[in-house]
Design an enzyme around this catalytic site. Structure first.
Site, PDB file in Angstrom:
ATOM      1  N   SER A 154       0.831  -1.222   0.000  1.00 37.48           N
ATOM      2  CA  SER A 154       0.000   0.000   0.000  1.00 37.48           C
ATOM      3  C   SER A 154       0.855   1.258   0.000  1.00 37.48           C
ATOM      4  O   SER A 154       1.728   1.399   0.845  1.00 37.48           O
ATOM      5  CB  SER A 154      -0.855   0.073   1.272  1.00 37.48           C
ATOM      6  N   HIS A 183      -3.948   0.337  -5.160  1.00 39.19           N
ATOM      7  CA  HIS A 183      -3.313  -0.864  -5.710  1.00 39.19           C
ATOM      8  C   HIS A 183      -3.636  -0.954  -7.202  1.00 39.19           C
ATOM      9  O   HIS A 183      -4.773  -1.224  -7.573  1.00 39.19           O
ATOM     10  CB  HIS A 183      -3.833  -2.123  -5.028  1.00 39.19           C
ATOM     11  N   HIS A 223      -5.406  -9.452  -1.694  1.00 41.34           N
ATOM     12  CA  HIS A 223      -5.490  -9.713  -0.256  1.00 41.34           C
ATOM     13  C   HIS A 223      -6.636 -10.677   0.024  1.00 41.34           C
ATOM     14  O   HIS A 223      -7.674 -10.631  -0.643  1.00 41.34           O
ATOM     15  CB  HIS A 223      -5.763  -8.412   0.511  1.00 41.34           C
ATOM     16  N   TYR A 233      -8.637 -10.396   2.481  1.00 37.43           N
ATOM     17  CA  TYR A 233      -9.828  -9.647   2.929  1.00 37.43           C
ATOM     18  C   TYR A 233     -10.684  -9.133   1.773  1.00 37.43           C
ATOM     19  O   TYR A 233     -11.841  -8.777   1.962  1.00 37.43           O
ATOM     20  CB  TYR A 233      -9.446  -8.488   3.869  1.00 37.43           C
ATOM     21  N   GLU A 234     -10.125  -9.128   0.576  1.00 36.96           N
ATOM     22  CA  GLU A 234     -10.936  -8.727  -0.583  1.00 36.96           C
ATOM     23  C   GLU A 234     -11.867  -9.852  -1.010  1.00 36.96           C
ATOM     24  O   GLU A 234     -12.741  -9.637  -1.849  1.00 36.96           O
ATOM     25  CB  GLU A 234     -10.024  -8.373  -1.768  1.00 36.96           C
ATOM     26  N   ALA A 290       2.653  -2.037   3.964  1.00 32.75           N
ATOM     27  CA  ALA A 290       2.455  -1.005   4.980  1.00 32.75           C
ATOM     28  C   ALA A 290       2.016  -1.741   6.240  1.00 32.75           C
ATOM     29  O   ALA A 290       1.264  -2.710   6.160  1.00 32.75           O
ATOM     30  CB  ALA A 290       1.366  -0.051   4.531  1.00 32.75           C
ATOM     31  N   MET A 320      -1.903  -6.940   6.869  1.00 34.38           N
ATOM     32  CA  MET A 320      -2.931  -7.820   6.295  1.00 34.38           C
ATOM     33  C   MET A 320      -2.453  -8.525   5.018  1.00 34.38           C
ATOM     34  O   MET A 320      -3.265  -8.901   4.174  1.00 34.38           O
ATOM     35  CB  MET A 320      -4.186  -7.000   5.981  1.00 34.38           C
ATOM     36  N   SER A 321      -1.138  -8.683   4.870  1.00 36.19           N
ATOM     37  CA  SER A 321      -0.623  -9.276   3.627  1.00 36.19           C
ATOM     38  C   SER A 321       0.661 -10.063   3.906  1.00 36.19           C
ATOM     39  O   SER A 321       0.878 -10.508   5.031  1.00 36.19           O
ATOM     40  CB  SER A 321      -0.349  -8.163   2.608  1.00 36.19           C
ATOM     41  N   ASN A 350       1.695   3.717  10.795  1.00 35.04           N
ATOM     42  CA  ASN A 350       0.928   4.173  11.964  1.00 35.04           C
ATOM     43  C   ASN A 350       1.323   3.335  13.168  1.00 35.04           C
ATOM     44  O   ASN A 350       1.835   2.226  13.011  1.00 35.04           O
ATOM     45  CB  ASN A 350      -0.585   3.994  11.701  1.00 35.04           C
ATOM     46  N   HIS A 400      -7.530   4.444   6.724  1.00 36.02           N
ATOM     47  CA  HIS A 400      -6.807   3.953   5.540  1.00 36.02           C
ATOM     48  C   HIS A 400      -6.109   5.099   4.789  1.00 36.02           C
ATOM     49  O   HIS A 400      -4.993   4.930   4.291  1.00 36.02           O
ATOM     50  CB  HIS A 400      -7.788   3.214   4.611  1.00 36.02           C
TER      51      HIS A 400
HETATM   52  N1  HPA Z   1      -2.944  -2.978  11.062  1.00 35.11           N
HETATM   53  C1  HPA Z   1      -3.052  -3.807  10.000  1.00 35.11           C
HETATM   54  N2  HPA Z   1      -2.633  -3.487   8.790  1.00 35.11           N
HETATM   55  C2  HPA Z   1      -2.074  -2.280   8.616  1.00 35.11           C
HETATM   56  C3  HPA Z   1      -1.929  -1.365   9.672  1.00 35.11           C
HETATM   57  C4  HPA Z   1      -2.390  -1.743  10.962  1.00 35.11           C
HETATM   58  O1  HPA Z   1      -2.297  -0.987  11.944  1.00 35.11           O
HETATM   59  N3  HPA Z   1      -1.330  -0.253   9.148  1.00 35.11           N
HETATM   60  C5  HPA Z   1      -1.121  -0.519   7.825  1.00 35.11           C
HETATM   61  N4  HPA Z   1      -1.572  -1.732   7.502  1.00 35.11           N
END
Ligand code: HPA
Length: 278
Positions: free
Chosen positions: A28, A59, A81, A83-84, A111, A209-210, A233, A245
């Protein structure tokens, strides 16, 4: 998808773009790395038989193949992903295709949120290991013996030598690089503060998440893997602010230049697999 169909997809990409020895999966907000490739040739996922199409803003969906320091590099701009709604087989199909194109080294980026409170947004984390909290595994089902064994070893999921090169190149370039353990949650919701406290107790340093499915399949195909997280973050509950996001994308974009420099330097420095054996 059968071996034959994966082979057909790989042959089609190779006929269009040529083979590759190194691949980079962009996470990301890290898009744009493909611009460092010399003599790039691209192919859209929609033109590759059997490929799903990415649905997340930020993406894109294409392979770009070119050279860096004379080495043939495939950049995967846009990943899939879980989750998609994609199956584990769909998420990891591109890695199988890369393997049949000759890729021996995979650099997988993402990310991530920082669980380790000594990290801060903007840090690049060289992954030393992973924890799979998703309950999913891309190797579930009949083993594809042509790619690798039923029970692949994950002791060195992330390659020691490549990790060392990345840390040294980061230092040399004056980029803040640290090492840490990646923890995969399925998403798409961000984690709860309690899940993040649990992750910290269990030894996770970043969450995302990847990355884990692609790494597992790359190891199954006997590729060397380097994983790099861009901390966008602090993970849930570390600060008293919600996670959005858009902020994750913006923070990813802010480190784009140092990320680009680091990955380019690692590719320039890494030994060529063919030459090592001679
Ligand atoms: N959690 C999960 N996936 C992420 C995060 C997070 O805090 N930041 C960027 N991708």
């Amino acid at each position: 998808m059968s071996y034959k169909k994966i082979r057909n997809a790989a042959d089609l990409v190779m006929n269009n773009c040529g083979p590759a020895e190194i691949a980079v999966i962009l996470g990301s907000g890290l898009g744009g790395f493909e611009q460092v490739l010399k003599q790039p040739i691209e192919i859209a996922y929609e033109d590759i038989p059997g490929f799903p199409v990415s649905t997340v803003p930020g993406h894109a969906g294409r392979f770009v193949v070119g050279t860096i320091a004379g080495k043939r590099v495939l950049v995967m701009a846009g990943r899939f992903h879980s989750y998609e709604g994609y199956s584990m087989k769909q998420v990891t199909l591109p890695v199988r295709v890369m393997s049949l194109m000759g890729v021996k080294t995979l650099i997988v980026t993402n990310a991530a949120g920082a669980v380790n409170v000594s990290y801060q947004p903007g840090d690049l984390i060289i992954l030393s290991d992973f924890i799979n909290f998703s309950g999913k595994n891309p190797l579930r089902g009949k083993n594809m013996d042509k790619f690798g064994p039923r029970f692949p070893d994950m002791t060195n999921a992330f390659d020691r030598e490549l990790r060392q090169i990345a840390l040294l190149e980061g230092q040399r370039l004056g980029i803040s690089v640290k090492e840490g353990v990646y923890t995969w949650f399925n998403g798409p919701c961000y984690e709860t503060p309690a899940e993040i406290r649990m992750t910290r107790i269990l030894g996770g340093d970043v969450v995302g998440m990847s990355t884990v499915p692609e790494t597992i399949v790359a190891r199954h195909c006997d590729m060397k893997v380097l994983g790099i997280s861009s901390v966008t973050n602090m993970a849930a509950g570390v600060l008293d602010t919600p996670i959005h996001h858009e902020e994750v994308l913006a923070a990813g974009a802010a480190v784009r230049e140092s990320f680009k420099k680091l990955v380019t330097a690692v590719i320039e420095t890494m030994p060529m697999p063919e030459l090592v054996e001679m």
